[in-house]
Design a protein around this motif. Structure first.
Motif, PDB file in Angstrom:
ATOM      1  N   PRO A  87      -0.719   1.141 -11.984  1.00  8.57           N
ATOM      2  CA  PRO A  87       0.510   1.476 -12.720  1.00  8.57           C
ATOM      3  C   PRO A  87       1.197   2.670 -12.046  1.00  8.57           C
ATOM      4  O   PRO A  87       0.546   3.504 -11.414  1.00  8.57           O
ATOM      5  CB  PRO A  87       0.029   1.830 -14.123  1.00  8.57           C
ATOM      6  CG  PRO A  87      -1.445   1.874 -14.074  1.00  8.57           C
ATOM      7  CD  PRO A  87      -1.918   1.350 -12.758  1.00  8.57           C
ATOM      8  N   ILE A  88       2.486   2.747 -12.195  1.00  9.39           N
ATOM      9  CA  ILE A  88       3.267   3.805 -11.564  1.00  9.39           C
ATOM     10  C   ILE A  88       2.774   5.194 -11.983  1.00  9.39           C
ATOM     11  O   ILE A  88       2.765   6.134 -11.183  1.00  9.39           O
ATOM     12  CB  ILE A  88       4.783   3.626 -11.845  1.00  9.39           C
ATOM     13  CG1 ILE A  88       5.623   4.572 -10.983  1.00  9.39           C
ATOM     14  CG2 ILE A  88       5.111   3.850 -13.299  1.00  9.39           C
ATOM     15  CD1 ILE A  88       5.662   4.192  -9.554  1.00  9.39           C
ATOM     16  N   ASP A 125       0.848  -1.194   0.000  1.00  8.90           N
ATOM     17  CA  ASP A 125       0.000   0.000   0.000  1.00  8.90           C
ATOM     18  C   ASP A 125       0.885   1.246   0.000  1.00  8.90           C
ATOM     19  O   ASP A 125       1.754   1.403   0.856  1.00  8.90           O
ATOM     20  CB  ASP A 125      -0.921   0.008   1.220  1.00  8.90           C
ATOM     21  CG  ASP A 125      -1.939  -1.123   1.173  1.00  8.90           C
ATOM     22  OD1 ASP A 125      -2.380  -1.467   0.054  1.00  8.90           O
ATOM     23  OD2 ASP A 125      -2.284  -1.656   2.240  1.00  8.90           O
ATOM     24  N   VAL A 126       0.653   2.114  -0.965  1.00  4.85           N
ATOM     25  CA  VAL A 126       1.475   3.307  -1.161  1.00  4.85           C
ATOM     26  C   VAL A 126       0.907   4.461  -0.336  1.00  4.85           C
ATOM     27  O   VAL A 126      -0.307   4.675  -0.315  1.00  4.85           O
ATOM     28  CB  VAL A 126       1.523   3.688  -2.658  1.00  4.85           C
ATOM     29  CG1 VAL A 126       2.297   4.979  -2.874  1.00  4.85           C
ATOM     30  CG2 VAL A 126       2.124   2.556  -3.472  1.00  4.85           C
ATOM     31  N   GLN A 127       1.812   5.180   0.335  1.00  6.73           N
ATOM     32  CA  GLN A 127       1.466   6.394   1.074  1.00  6.73           C
ATOM     33  C   GLN A 127       1.870   7.605   0.237  1.00  6.73           C
ATOM     34  O   GLN A 127       2.716   7.495  -0.655  1.00  6.73           O
ATOM     35  CB  GLN A 127       2.229   6.440   2.407  1.00  6.73           C
ATOM     36  CG  GLN A 127       1.891   5.327   3.350  1.00  6.73           C
ATOM     37  CD  GLN A 127       0.473   5.459   3.876  1.00  6.73           C
ATOM     38  OE1 GLN A 127       0.078   6.512   4.340  1.00  6.73           O
ATOM     39  NE2 GLN A 127      -0.288   4.394   3.778  1.00  6.73           N
ATOM     40  N   ARG A 141       0.151  10.242 -10.489  1.00 12.75           N
ATOM     41  CA  ARG A 141      -0.958  11.160 -10.759  1.00 12.75           C
ATOM     42  C   ARG A 141      -1.745  11.422  -9.475  1.00 12.75           C
ATOM     43  O   ARG A 141      -2.083  12.554  -9.156  1.00 12.75           O
ATOM     44  CB  ARG A 141      -1.851  10.560 -11.856  1.00 12.75           C
ATOM     45  CG  ARG A 141      -2.723  11.539 -12.563  1.00 12.75           C
ATOM     46  CD  ARG A 141      -3.476  11.001 -13.779  1.00 12.75           C
ATOM     47  NE  ARG A 141      -3.440   9.577 -14.076  1.00 12.75           N
ATOM     48  CZ  ARG A 141      -2.578   8.990 -14.926  1.00 12.75           C
ATOM     49  NH1 ARG A 141      -1.662   9.695 -15.540  1.00 12.75           N
ATOM     50  NH2 ARG A 141      -2.625   7.689 -15.154  1.00 12.75           N
ATOM     51  N   ARG A 142      -2.009  10.376  -8.714  1.00 11.39           N
ATOM     52  CA  ARG A 142      -2.749  10.528  -7.459  1.00 11.39           C
ATOM     53  C   ARG A 142      -1.957  11.343  -6.435  1.00 11.39           C
ATOM     54  O   ARG A 142      -2.523  12.152  -5.710  1.00 11.39           O
ATOM     55  CB  ARG A 142      -3.098   9.159  -6.876  1.00 11.39           C
ATOM     56  CG  ARG A 142      -4.163   8.440  -7.668  1.00 11.39           C
ATOM     57  CD  ARG A 142      -4.503   7.113  -7.044  1.00 11.39           C
ATOM     58  NE  ARG A 142      -5.494   6.399  -7.829  1.00 11.39           N
ATOM     59  CZ  ARG A 142      -6.094   5.289  -7.428  1.00 11.39           C
ATOM     60  NH1 ARG A 142      -5.817   4.758  -6.248  1.00 11.39           N
ATOM     61  NH2 ARG A 142      -6.984   4.699  -8.206  1.00 11.39           N
ATOM     62  N   GLY A 169      -2.992   4.049  -2.822  1.00 11.85           N
ATOM     63  CA  GLY A 169      -3.490   2.860  -3.508  1.00 11.85           C
ATOM     64  C   GLY A 169      -2.465   1.749  -3.407  1.00 11.85           C
ATOM     65  O   GLY A 169      -1.441   1.882  -2.742  1.00 11.85           O
ATOM     66  N   SER A 170      -2.731   0.669  -4.101  1.00 14.02           N
ATOM     67  CA  SER A 170      -1.860  -0.503  -4.054  1.00 14.02           C
ATOM     68  C   SER A 170      -0.826  -0.470  -5.176  1.00 14.02           C
ATOM     69  O   SER A 170      -1.178  -0.350  -6.352  1.00 14.02           O
ATOM     70  CB  SER A 170      -2.678  -1.785  -4.173  1.00 14.02           C
ATOM     71  OG  SER A 170      -1.823  -2.899  -4.288  1.00 14.02           O
TER      72      SER A 170
END
Length: 154
Positions: free
Chosen positions: A85-86, A63-65, A91-92, A79-80
């Motif tokens: 995709p990277i 899970d990405v912070q 973008r998020r 998100g995961s």
């Protein structure tokens, strides 16, 4: 101290009720006061954020912070890594309004130790930094080591 708490010191409305009494005690003990440090970041605030542009922070589940400077995974989860995709992860991260708020206050400079003034500011509160060096062995210790080495090999 997580960046959201550092920024809450400067702008309490950003995270109402986030700072505890223990946090305030901790801030008083720090060699580099976060508010003083944030004010020292002013000349560097126009820099891009290395944490935003060049790093991905994730936990053991993938899970990405938003970045390594924040703590709350419910608020700052992106998100995961295994499912997105990277390009979507980046973008998020770029769309999150917290990044611009953090950069506006110099949090990105503070979080990456990016202001050369930080050392002098910390020394002004805590005194000069003393680097510990191990004691050099005495002549007797070196001689004893040689005798032990000689005795163990004879």
């Amino acid at each position: 101290m997580p960046l959201e708490k550092v920024l809450a010191l400067q702008e309490p409305d950003l995270h109402p009720g986030l700072l505890t009494d223990e946090d305030r005690v901790l801030v008083d003990r720090l060699a580099l006061d976060p508010l003083v440090a944030l004010s020292a970041t002013a000349p560097y605030r126009s820099r891009s954020c290395d944490l935003l542009e060049h790093q991905i922070t994730m936990d053991w589940q993938g899970d990405v912070q938003l970045c390594c400077g924040v703590f709350n995974p419910e608020r700052f989860g992106v998100g995961s890594y295994l499912e997105l995709p990277i390009e979507e992860i980046q973008r998020r991260k770029h769309r999150d309004s917290y990044c611009s708020k953090c950069m506006e206050h110099g949090g990105h400079v503070y979080g990456t130790y990016g202001a050369p003034e930080f050392d002098k500011l910390a020394e002004s509160k805590a005194g000069p930094v003393q680097v510990w060096e191990p004691p050099r062995p005495s002549r007797w210790t070196r001689m004893l080591g040689s005798v032990r080495h000689w005795a163990s090999h004879s």
